[in-house]
Design a protein around this motif. Structure first.
Motif, mmCIF file in Angstrom:
data_model
loop_
_atom_site.group_PDB
_atom_site.id
_atom_site.type_symbol
_atom_site.label_atom_id
_atom_site.label_comp_id
_atom_site.label_asym_id
_atom_site.label_seq_id
_atom_site.Cartn_x
_atom_site.Cartn_y
_atom_site.Cartn_z
ATOM 1 N N UNK A 258 0.853 -1.186 0.000
ATOM 2 C CA UNK A 258 0.000 0.000 0.000
ATOM 3 C C UNK A 258 0.889 1.236 0.000
ATOM 4 N N UNK A 259 0.425 2.283 -0.661
ATOM 5 C CA UNK A 259 1.114 3.569 -0.662
ATOM 6 C C UNK A 259 0.160 4.633 -0.152
ATOM 7 N N UNK A 260 0.647 5.460 0.777
ATOM 8 C CA UNK A 260 -0.148 6.559 1.324
ATOM 9 C C UNK A 260 0.380 7.861 0.735
ATOM 10 N N UNK A 261 -0.507 8.641 0.135
ATOM 11 C CA UNK A 261 -0.135 9.934 -0.441
ATOM 12 C C UNK A 261 -0.656 11.053 0.455
ATOM 13 N N UNK A 262 0.220 11.955 0.826
ATOM 14 C CA UNK A 262 -0.131 13.047 1.724
ATOM 15 C C UNK A 262 0.369 14.370 1.144
ATOM 16 N N UNK A 263 -0.527 15.348 1.083
ATOM 17 C CA UNK A 263 -0.173 16.639 0.519
ATOM 18 C C UNK A 263 0.774 17.449 1.378
ATOM 19 N N UNK A 264 0.742 17.264 2.687
ATOM 20 C CA UNK A 264 1.642 18.014 3.555
ATOM 21 C C UNK A 264 3.086 17.591 3.311
ATOM 22 N N UNK A 265 3.989 18.541 3.515
ATOM 23 C CA UNK A 265 5.386 18.307 3.144
ATOM 24 C C UNK A 265 6.095 17.335 4.068
ATOM 25 N N UNK A 266 5.666 17.230 5.329
ATOM 26 C CA UNK A 266 6.341 16.360 6.288
ATOM 27 C C UNK A 266 5.400 16.064 7.440
ATOM 28 N N UNK A 267 5.825 15.159 8.295
ATOM 29 C CA UNK A 267 4.985 14.756 9.413
ATOM 30 C C UNK A 267 4.703 15.906 10.372
ATOM 31 N N UNK A 268 5.634 16.854 10.475
ATOM 32 C CA UNK A 268 5.455 17.965 11.416
ATOM 33 C C UNK A 268 5.139 19.274 10.706
ATOM 34 N N UNK A 269 4.490 19.180 9.539
ATOM 35 C CA UNK A 269 4.184 20.384 8.763
ATOM 36 C C UNK A 269 3.199 21.291 9.475
ATOM 37 N N UNK A 270 2.338 20.735 10.325
ATOM 38 C CA UNK A 270 1.380 21.549 11.069
ATOM 39 C C UNK A 270 1.019 20.848 12.369
ATOM 40 N N UNK A 271 0.516 21.607 13.365
ATOM 41 C CA UNK A 271 0.054 20.968 14.601
ATOM 42 C C UNK A 271 -1.090 19.999 14.303
ATOM 43 N N UNK A 272 -1.168 18.932 15.101
ATOM 44 C CA UNK A 272 -2.125 17.870 14.822
ATOM 45 C C UNK A 272 -3.403 17.950 15.655
ATOM 46 N N UNK A 273 -3.596 19.028 16.402
ATOM 47 C CA UNK A 273 -4.838 19.151 17.154
ATOM 48 C C UNK A 273 -4.708 18.614 18.559
ATOM 49 N N UNK A 274 -5.846 18.529 19.238
ATOM 50 C CA UNK A 274 -5.851 18.262 20.659
ATOM 51 C C UNK A 274 -5.924 16.803 21.030
ATOM 52 N N UNK A 275 -6.558 16.566 22.176
ATOM 53 C CA UNK A 275 -6.616 15.240 22.746
ATOM 54 C C UNK A 275 -7.833 14.474 22.243
#
Length: 372
Positions: free
Chosen positions: A32-49
């Motif tokens: 399987x291949x996952x395609x993600x538009x964000x440049x990296x895993x830490x491109x933006x905050x991921x939200x809360x709890x």
């Protein structure tokens, strides 16, 4: 039609649901291949709890072989729930989540931690970062062409749209688009709370604090590392800030406006408005029509918010992960990919319709329309 063993599967979106799907496929030896538009895993905050429910999210984590690791990272104490009076800030009788369907086991975990756990479990190179998708075209032979924003394209035997509220995959199956619910959340953040905002920390406790009245609410959630994330919730037109002449980047002006909306509430609750360490983030709530269904189309399907965007009342992440693991399980157990997708959709669509109906009703209870 290809079997899952020799198929080309693309997951669009490296959120919780898409990653859970990829993890279970890989556990069963599938590619399987996952395609993600964000440049990296830490491109933006991921939200809360997030609270992981025993009957949904935790089932998915077990299917992914990650439940034990999740329990070591999670915060069981985060299940604490406090309802406060808006005028006095006094603690009211508990009116939190009902203690049924596993609701008594909902440990909290930061979204970023959970996403990291899933990412770390995947084979290196599974996620292709910076690969934004612009659309999907079913080719009529059971396969789909995945179109990228850079003008390139790749063909797959199955494309899974796990790309959230504004999915670029959804139009291949449905003309539905999210509609504004009439409710807006404005987010604020507090750092090093036990030291710098001790009064707020005591009021919130280890879990979630809520105060609500008159179609308005203030609630705050304890996150890890001493952070509290607060939400100021109210019914208003979608572009309420434009009508009020506000620049959302002007924190002082936004704060003044919000304080007027919550005039008369107890001062300790208004700390959530007066003293945040961050600016204010406007988060209007959108939802897909209920039920959101589509005619089965070989080669493409949806999961999570792409399939059933609903108000954020604790179900979305849980259902997305269950969608992902259910889909992966169907793909590896049914004779063909199409059989797997059909089996998955036959379970997911009615389940999500029931959940979305419940969330819509829950939002109405939380913030009743002012004319009701």
């Amino acid at each position: 039609m290809y079997s899952a063993h020799d198929s080309r599967i693309a997951v669009v979106g490296a959120g919780l649901g898409g990653l859970a799907c990829a993890r279970v496929l890989q556990l069963h030896g599938r590619s399987v291949t996952v395609f993600e538009g964000e440049a990296s895993v830490d491109a933006r905050p991921q939200g809360g709890t997030l609270d992981m429910h025993a009957d949904t999210g935790q089932i998915a984590l077990r299917a992914a072989g990650l439940h034990g690791r999740f329990r070591t990272l999670s915060r069981p104490e985060g299940q604490e729930w406090r309802l406060l009076d808006t005028a006095t800030a006094a603690l009211l009788p508990d009116q939190g989540p009902a203690d049924d369907e596993g609701a008594d086991d909902r440990p909290e975990i930061d979204r970023g931690q959970l996403r990291g756990l899933l990412l770390e479990s995947l084979t290196a190179g599974t996620v292709r970062w910076g690969r934004a998708v612009s659309g999907v075209t079913p080719l009529g032979d059971g396969t789909c062409r995945l179109l990228f924003s850079d003008g390139t394209a790749e063909d797959f035997d199955l494309v899974v749209g796990a790309d959230g509220a504004w999915s670029r995959v959804r139009p291949a199956l449905s003309d539905a688009t999210p509609g504004y619910t009439g409710v807006t959340f404005v987010e604020a953040g507090f750092d090093d709370c036990d030291t710098r905002h001790a009064g707020l920390a005591r009021m919130v406790g280890d879990g979630t604090m809520l105060a609500k009245a008159g179609g308005k609410a203030l609630f705050a959630q304890r996150n890890s590392n001493g952070h509290i994330r607060a939400y100021i919730a109210f019914r208003a037109p979608e572009n309420w800030h434009v009508a009020a002449g506000l620049d959302l980047d002007d924190a002082t002006a936004v704060r003044t406006h919000l304080l007027k909306i919550f005039d008369g509430w107890h001062e300790s609750l208004l700390h959530l408005l007066r003293d945040s360490d961050s600016g204010f983030v406007n988060r209007p709530l959108y939802a897909l029509p209920v039920p959101h269904i589509w005619e089965h189309t070989p080669g493409v399907t949806l999961l999570g918010d792409a399939a059933h965007l609903m108000p954020p009342l604790g179900l979305g992440a849980n259902l997305a992960m269950l969608d992902g693991t259910d889909l992966a399980h169907a793909l590896v157990t049914e004779p063909t990919l199409d059989d797997g997708v059909r089996a998955y959709e036959s379970v997911m669509l009615p389940r999500s319709a029931e959940a979305a109906k419940g969330c819509a009703e829950g939002l109405g209870h939380l913030l009743p329309p002012t004319d009701s």
